[in-house]
Design a protein around this motif. Sequence first.
Motif, PDB file in Angstrom:
ATOM      1  N   LYS A   8      29.048 -41.988  22.929  1.00  0.00           N
ATOM      2  CA  LYS A   8      29.624 -42.784  24.183  1.00  0.00           C
ATOM      3  C   LYS A   8      31.071 -42.832  24.293  1.00  0.00           C
ATOM      4  CE  LYS A   8      27.515 -46.498  22.515  1.00  0.00           C
ATOM      5  NZ  LYS A   8      26.072 -46.358  21.680  1.00  0.00           N
ATOM      6  N   THR A   9      31.941 -42.889  23.375  1.00  0.00           N
ATOM      7  CA  THR A   9      33.348 -42.991  23.473  1.00  0.00           C
ATOM      8  C   THR A   9      34.337 -41.878  22.947  1.00  0.00           C
ATOM      9  OG1 THR A   9      33.432 -44.437  21.547  1.00  0.00           O
ATOM     10  CG2 THR A   9      33.063 -45.416  23.566  1.00  0.00           C
ATOM     11  N   LYS A  10      33.309 -40.696  22.281  1.00  0.00           N
ATOM     12  CA  LYS A  10      34.157 -39.682  21.447  1.00  0.00           C
ATOM     13  C   LYS A  10      33.470 -38.470  21.603  1.00  0.00           C
ATOM     14  CE  LYS A  10      34.351 -42.127  17.847  1.00  0.00           C
ATOM     15  NZ  LYS A  10      33.949 -43.530  17.813  1.00  0.00           N
ATOM     16  N   PHE A  78      42.879 -35.154  14.167  1.00  0.00           N
ATOM     17  CA  PHE A  78      42.263 -34.526  12.929  1.00  0.00           C
ATOM     18  C   PHE A  78      41.527 -35.353  12.050  1.00  0.00           C
ATOM     19  CE2 PHE A  78      45.363 -31.353  14.469  1.00  0.00           C
ATOM     20  CZ  PHE A  78      44.322 -30.615  15.399  1.00  0.00           C
ATOM     21  N   ALA A  79      40.409 -35.018  11.523  1.00  0.00           N
ATOM     22  CA  ALA A  79      39.792 -35.895  10.516  1.00  0.00           C
ATOM     23  C   ALA A  79      39.007 -34.877   9.603  1.00  0.00           C
ATOM     24  CB  ALA A  79      38.887 -37.039  11.245  1.00  0.00           C
ATOM     25  N   TYR A  80      38.581 -35.534   8.180  1.00  0.00           N
ATOM     26  CA  TYR A  80      37.536 -34.743   7.347  1.00  0.00           C
ATOM     27  C   TYR A  80      36.343 -35.137   8.100  1.00  0.00           C
ATOM     28  CZ  TYR A  80      41.555 -34.783   4.189  1.00  0.00           C
ATOM     29  OH  TYR A  80      42.622 -34.553   3.644  1.00  0.00           O
ATOM     30  N   GLU A  81      35.556 -33.952   8.152  1.00  0.00           N
ATOM     31  CA  GLU A  81      34.205 -34.198   8.724  1.00  0.00           C
ATOM     32  C   GLU A  81      33.330 -34.858   7.825  1.00  0.00           C
ATOM     33  OE1 GLU A  81      30.352 -31.337  10.284  1.00  0.00           O
ATOM     34  OE2 GLU A  81      32.289 -30.300   9.391  1.00  0.00           O
ATOM     35  N   CYS A  82      32.646 -35.737   8.184  1.00  0.00           N
ATOM     36  CA  CYS A  82      31.782 -36.627   7.387  1.00  0.00           C
ATOM     37  C   CYS A  82      30.164 -36.575   7.953  1.00  0.00           C
ATOM     38  CB  CYS A  82      32.097 -38.093   7.787  1.00  0.00           C
ATOM     39  SG  CYS A  82      33.643 -38.319   6.843  1.00  0.00           S
ATOM     40  N   GLY A  83      29.104 -36.747   6.809  1.00  0.00           N
ATOM     41  CA  GLY A  83      27.952 -37.333   7.314  1.00  0.00           C
ATOM     42  C   GLY A  83      27.914 -38.663   7.585  1.00  0.00           C
ATOM     43  N   TYR A 121      22.125 -52.137  11.162  1.00  0.00           N
ATOM     44  CA  TYR A 121      21.672 -50.661  11.040  1.00  0.00           C
ATOM     45  C   TYR A 121      21.869 -50.045  12.403  1.00  0.00           C
ATOM     46  CZ  TYR A 121      18.307 -46.771  10.900  1.00  0.00           C
ATOM     47  OH  TYR A 121      17.903 -45.373  10.692  1.00  0.00           O
ATOM     48  N   LYS A 122      22.614 -48.738  12.654  1.00  0.00           N
ATOM     49  CA  LYS A 122      22.986 -48.494  13.918  1.00  0.00           C
ATOM     50  C   LYS A 122      21.645 -47.947  14.577  1.00  0.00           C
ATOM     51  CE  LYS A 122      26.760 -46.062  14.654  1.00  0.00           C
ATOM     52  NZ  LYS A 122      27.507 -46.661  15.444  1.00  0.00           N
ATOM     53  N   ASP A 123      21.005 -48.487  15.532  1.00  0.00           N
ATOM     54  CA  ASP A 123      20.199 -48.129  16.329  1.00  0.00           C
ATOM     55  C   ASP A 123      20.101 -48.781  17.689  1.00  0.00           C
ATOM     56  OD1 ASP A 123      17.543 -47.940  17.548  1.00  0.00           O
ATOM     57  OD2 ASP A 123      16.621 -47.166  15.715  1.00  0.00           O
ATOM     58  N   ILE A 219      36.144 -44.622   4.793  1.00  0.00           N
ATOM     59  CA  ILE A 219      35.793 -45.223   6.179  1.00  0.00           C
ATOM     60  C   ILE A 219      36.230 -43.983   7.207  1.00  0.00           C
ATOM     61  CG2 ILE A 219      38.331 -46.103   5.815  1.00  0.00           C
ATOM     62  CD1 ILE A 219      37.439 -48.041   7.915  1.00  0.00           C
ATOM     63  N   ALA A 220      35.189 -43.838   8.364  1.00  0.00           N
ATOM     64  CA  ALA A 220      35.291 -42.756   9.276  1.00  0.00           C
ATOM     65  C   ALA A 220      35.418 -43.527  10.869  1.00  0.00           C
ATOM     66  CB  ALA A 220      34.210 -41.701   8.988  1.00  0.00           C
ATOM     67  N   ASP A 221      34.826 -42.724  11.584  1.00  0.00           N
ATOM     68  CA  ASP A 221      34.921 -43.326  13.083  1.00  0.00           C
ATOM     69  C   ASP A 221      36.257 -43.602  13.561  1.00  0.00           C
ATOM     70  OD1 ASP A 221      32.777 -43.248  15.234  1.00  0.00           O
ATOM     71  OD2 ASP A 221      33.238 -45.432  15.248  1.00  0.00           O
TER      72      ASP A 221
HETATM   73  N1  ATP Z   1      34.720 -38.160  10.434  1.00  0.00           N
HETATM   74  C1  ATP Z   1      33.633 -37.728  11.024  1.00  0.00           C
HETATM   75  N2  ATP Z   1      32.769 -36.559  11.097  1.00  0.00           N
HETATM   76  C2  ATP Z   1      31.834 -36.446  11.570  1.00  0.00           C
HETATM   77  N3  ATP Z   1      31.306 -37.281  12.679  1.00  0.00           N
HETATM   78  C3  ATP Z   1      32.093 -38.454  13.083  1.00  0.00           C
HETATM   79  C4  ATP Z   1      33.140 -38.528  12.145  1.00  0.00           C
HETATM   80  N4  ATP Z   1      33.821 -40.023  12.542  1.00  0.00           N
HETATM   81  C5  ATP Z   1      32.913 -40.260  13.679  1.00  0.00           C
HETATM   82  N5  ATP Z   1      31.768 -39.550  13.932  1.00  0.00           N
HETATM   83  C6  ATP Z   1      30.693 -39.345  14.679  1.00  0.00           C
HETATM   84  O1  ATP Z   1      31.171 -39.131  15.956  1.00  0.00           O
HETATM   85  C7  ATP Z   1      30.047 -39.618  17.249  1.00  0.00           C
HETATM   86  C8  ATP Z   1      30.848 -39.882  18.446  1.00  0.00           C
HETATM   87  O2  ATP Z   1      31.195 -41.212  18.331  1.00  0.00           O
HETATM   88  P1  ATP Z   1      30.679 -42.169  19.429  1.00  0.00           P
HETATM   89  O3  ATP Z   1      31.249 -43.629  18.652  1.00  0.00           O
HETATM   90  O4  ATP Z   1      31.237 -41.796  20.743  1.00  0.00           O
HETATM   91  O5  ATP Z   1      29.300 -42.279  19.283  1.00  0.00           O
HETATM   92  P2  ATP Z   1      28.219 -43.427  19.989  1.00  0.00           P
HETATM   93  O6  ATP Z   1      27.920 -43.093  21.283  1.00  0.00           O
HETATM   94  O7  ATP Z   1      29.013 -44.854  19.678  1.00  0.00           O
HETATM   95  O8  ATP Z   1      27.129 -43.387  19.109  1.00  0.00           O
HETATM   96  P3  ATP Z   1      27.064 -44.033  17.655  1.00  0.00           P
HETATM   97  O9  ATP Z   1      26.003 -45.141  17.863  1.00  0.00           O
HETATM   98  O10 ATP Z   1      26.659 -43.087  16.684  1.00  0.00           O
HETATM   99  O11 ATP Z   1      28.544 -44.735  17.358  1.00  0.00           O
HETATM  100  C9  ATP Z   1      29.271 -40.616  16.335  1.00  0.00           C
HETATM  101  O12 ATP Z   1      28.171 -40.072  15.986  1.00  0.00           O
HETATM  102  C10 ATP Z   1      30.156 -40.979  15.126  1.00  0.00           C
HETATM  103  O13 ATP Z   1      29.265 -41.333  14.104  1.00  0.00           O
END
Ligand code: ATP
Length: 272
Positions: A8-10, A78-83, A121-123, A219-221
């Motif tokens: 939604k935002t990235k 730039f960030a480290y890719e995460c699951g 839980y993100k849903d 911590i990510a996002d």
């Molecule tokens: N370091 C990272 N590596 C891979 N994916 C990432 C990283 N940081 C954030 N993301 C992912 O980037 C995606 C886009 O972010 P965004 O917040 O816009 O999604 P969203 O619409 O809010 O959905 P969500 O509910 O998954 O957050 C998300 O799926 C988020 O988990």
Amino acid sequence: MKKIAEGKTKKILKIENSEGIVKIVSKNTITAKDGEKKDIMSGKARLANNTTSNVFELLARHGIDTHFIKRAGQTAFFAYECGMIPVEVVVRRIATGSYLKRNPKVADGTIFDELVMEFFYKDDELHDPMICISEIAPEEWQLHRADRPIDFSVYVPYQSLSYIKTIGSHFTWKEADYIEEQAKQIFLILEKAWKALGITLLDFKIEFGRRKDNGKIIIADVIDNDSWRVRTKDGKQLDKQVYREGGELKEVSNLYEIVSNLTNRFPTLNLQ
Ligand SMILES: Nc1ncnc2c1ncn2[C@@H]1O[C@H](COP(=O)(O)OP(=O)(O)OP(=O)(O)O)[C@@H](O)[C@H]1O
Ligand SMILES: [Mg+2]
């Protein structure tokens, strides 16, 4: 660069020839109510990226391991890719918002001496239910509605007034401990930084992921003005609340600008 995800935002872009590194690009979208309410707010990407970059740089200076590497222009980093782990980790200093629905006996504005920690839980379809983990069976997570008191009064979950369903866990008991400890440390750093600027941090939500290259939980996002509640001394809320309550986009955008500018002062603060 290849787009690997868009929310939604990235947007998340994969950088060619640099394994394990992504570019996180902010968009000019602002959303609330699990995405039901949505608007384009000009300048949001720049303000969000500046705020989150200032926050991650502050955390790095205080020894927190994050996914943030460095800024990539005005609207990306730039960030480290995460699951990503599909969990919102919420930390609260002051009772407000949905906490009051789950704990109706607690008064709005109650200050917690010990930080309150909650997992959701993100849903979007399930409206981000609360995760209840028991030490006896930590490999199973019980999901409960987040908008009413959690009902553990019955022996069988399906008779509980809040129970939704049980899912498999996304992290171990030990990892939960680590995540809680990190989230608390992060909160304390940000709380101090805001306090030095005369602002109260009431709560925040953060997300964790497992680094693709080494598996470590970090911590990510993002942590930006969508992630927390911040309030001035005279009780003015500077975060997304104004948008949630239907405020004018211009007013919302002014607040995001104020917050972004305030976080520019993070590097100058002495938090001892
Ligand atoms: N370091 C990272 N590596 C891979 N994916 C990432 C990283 N940081 C954030 N993301 C992912 O980037 C995606 C886009 O972010 P965004 O917040 O816009 O999604 P969203 O619409 O809010 O959905 P969500 O509910 O998954 O957050 C998300 O799926 C988020 O988990
Ligand atoms: Mg998100």
